[in-house]
Design a protein around this motif. Structure first.
Motif, short mmCIF file in Angstrom:
data_model
loop_
_atom_site.label_atom_id
_atom_site.label_comp_id
_atom_site.label_asym_id
_atom_site.label_seq_id
_atom_site.Cartn_x
_atom_site.Cartn_y
_atom_site.Cartn_z
N TYR A 32 38.49 49.66 31.90
CA TYR A 32 39.92 49.43 32.10
C TYR A 32 40.14 48.28 33.09
O TYR A 32 40.97 47.39 32.85
CB TYR A 32 40.59 50.71 32.61
N MET A 33 39.40 48.28 34.19
CA MET A 33 39.57 47.23 35.20
C MET A 33 39.20 45.85 34.63
O MET A 33 39.92 44.88 34.86
CB MET A 33 38.73 47.55 36.44
N TYR A 34 38.10 45.76 33.88
CA TYR A 34 37.71 44.48 33.31
C TYR A 34 38.67 44.02 32.21
O TYR A 34 38.93 42.83 32.06
CB TYR A 34 36.26 44.52 32.79
N GLU A 35 39.20 44.97 31.47
CA GLU A 35 40.17 44.62 30.43
C GLU A 35 41.44 44.04 31.08
O GLU A 35 41.98 43.03 30.61
CB GLU A 35 40.51 45.84 29.59
N LYS A 36 41.89 44.66 32.16
CA LYS A 36 43.06 44.15 32.88
C LYS A 36 42.78 42.76 33.47
O LYS A 36 43.62 41.86 33.39
CB LYS A 36 43.49 45.11 33.99
N LEU A 37 41.59 42.59 34.04
CA LEU A 37 41.22 41.29 34.60
C LEU A 37 41.19 40.23 33.51
O LEU A 37 41.70 39.12 33.69
CB LEU A 37 39.85 41.38 35.29
N MET A 38 40.61 40.57 32.35
CA MET A 38 40.57 39.63 31.23
C MET A 38 41.97 39.21 30.81
O MET A 38 42.25 38.02 30.61
CB MET A 38 39.83 40.25 30.04
N LYS A 39 42.88 40.16 30.71
CA LYS A 39 44.26 39.85 30.31
C LYS A 39 44.95 38.99 31.36
O LYS A 39 45.70 38.06 31.02
CB LYS A 39 45.04 41.14 30.07
N ASN A 40 44.69 39.26 32.63
CA ASN A 40 45.26 38.42 33.70
C ASN A 40 44.74 36.99 33.62
O ASN A 40 45.50 36.04 33.78
CB ASN A 40 44.96 39.02 35.07
N TYR A 41 43.44 36.84 33.38
CA TYR A 41 42.88 35.50 33.22
C TYR A 41 43.51 34.79 32.02
O TYR A 41 43.81 33.60 32.09
CB TYR A 41 41.36 35.54 33.04
N CYS A 42 43.68 35.50 30.93
CA CYS A 42 44.30 34.89 29.74
C CYS A 42 45.68 34.33 30.09
O CYS A 42 46.00 33.20 29.72
CB CYS A 42 44.40 35.89 28.60
N ASN A 43 46.48 35.11 30.78
CA ASN A 43 47.82 34.65 31.18
C ASN A 43 47.73 33.45 32.11
O ASN A 43 48.45 32.46 31.93
CB ASN A 43 48.60 35.77 31.84
N LEU A 100 27.47 26.75 28.26
CA LEU A 100 26.04 26.77 27.93
C LEU A 100 25.28 27.85 28.69
O LEU A 100 24.19 28.25 28.28
CB LEU A 100 25.42 25.40 28.19
N ARG A 101 25.84 28.32 29.79
CA ARG A 101 25.20 29.38 30.58
C ARG A 101 25.35 30.76 29.94
O ARG A 101 24.74 31.72 30.38
CB ARG A 101 25.81 29.41 31.98
N PHE A 102 26.18 30.84 28.91
CA PHE A 102 26.49 32.13 28.29
C PHE A 102 26.03 32.12 26.83
O PHE A 102 26.54 31.36 26.03
CB PHE A 102 28.00 32.39 28.36
N LYS A 103 25.12 33.00 26.51
CA LYS A 103 24.53 32.97 25.17
C LYS A 103 25.46 33.50 24.08
O LYS A 103 25.24 33.24 22.91
CB LYS A 103 23.21 33.74 25.15
N ASN A 104 26.50 34.22 24.45
CA ASN A 104 27.37 34.83 23.45
C ASN A 104 28.71 34.13 23.29
O ASN A 104 29.63 34.67 22.68
CB ASN A 104 27.60 36.31 23.79
N LEU A 126 33.87 34.67 21.35
CA LEU A 126 32.99 35.61 22.04
C LEU A 126 32.35 36.54 21.02
O LEU A 126 33.04 37.27 20.32
CB LEU A 126 33.80 36.43 23.05
N ASN A 127 31.03 36.48 20.93
CA ASN A 127 30.29 37.34 20.01
C ASN A 127 30.24 38.75 20.61
O ASN A 127 29.77 38.95 21.71
CB ASN A 127 28.87 36.80 19.82
N ILE A 128 30.73 39.73 19.85
CA ILE A 128 30.74 41.12 20.32
C ILE A 128 29.88 42.03 19.44
O ILE A 128 29.73 43.21 19.74
CB ILE A 128 32.17 41.68 20.41
N LYS A 148 32.79 41.81 30.79
CA LYS A 148 32.24 41.20 32.01
C LYS A 148 31.86 39.74 31.77
O LYS A 148 32.12 38.88 32.60
CB LYS A 148 31.01 41.97 32.50
N GLU A 149 31.25 39.47 30.61
CA GLU A 149 30.83 38.11 30.31
C GLU A 149 32.02 37.16 30.21
O GLU A 149 32.01 36.08 30.81
CB GLU A 149 30.02 38.07 29.00
N ILE A 150 33.06 37.55 29.49
CA ILE A 150 34.20 36.64 29.34
C ILE A 150 34.93 36.50 30.67
O ILE A 150 35.42 35.41 31.00
CB ILE A 150 35.14 37.07 28.18
N CYS A 151 34.99 37.55 31.47
CA CYS A 151 35.63 37.45 32.79
C CYS A 151 34.85 36.51 33.70
O CYS A 151 35.45 35.76 34.47
CB CYS A 151 35.78 38.83 33.42
#
Length: 115
Positions: free
Chosen positions: A25-36, A73-77, A91-93, A103-106
């Motif tokens: 939940y915390m990472y999902e909220k962080l991801m949405k905040n970054y998107c905005n 390039l630092r992120f394989k996915n 983002l490959n899931i 975590k990776e996208i954040c």
């Protein structure tokens, strides 16, 4: 991102281990905040294999494509594309744990945000 990691650590210190759902939940909220904050106006979740984060055409004009690519390039996915005047982060899931790809996208968004 560092604040969230610190918060997770503090919660474990104070209350012991906690359910992965809270972390998710915390990472999902962080991801949405970054998107905005970063100007990502659309998430395409229609595929079960990838999530596509789409920057608006206006925001795309202000992005440093070389920086985005070099950091990616630092992120394989992760993969970047440029279609219809919009930068898209793919983002490959496939076969991955939800918390891991959040975590990776954040982490990637944190790098972009701190540029």
């Amino acid at each position: 991102l560092k604040k969230l990691v610190d918060l997770e650590s503090e919660l474990v210190d104070r209350f012991g281990s906690f359910d992965n759902e809270l972390s998710l939940y915390m990472y999902e909220k962080l991801m949405k905040n970054y998107c905005n904050k970063l100007g990502i106006y659309k998430l395409d979740t229609s595929s079960k294999n990838v999530i596509v984060f789409i920057f608006s055409a206006e925001k795309t004009k202000t992005l440093d494509g070389n920086f985005l690519f070099n950091q990616m390039l630092r992120f394989k996915n992760l993969k970047l594309t440029y279609i219809n005047n919009e930068v898209k982060i793919i983002l490959n899931i496939l076969g991955r744990n939800k918390i891991d790809y959040f975590k990776e996208i954040c982490e990637y968004f944190s790098i972009i945000d701190n540029k």
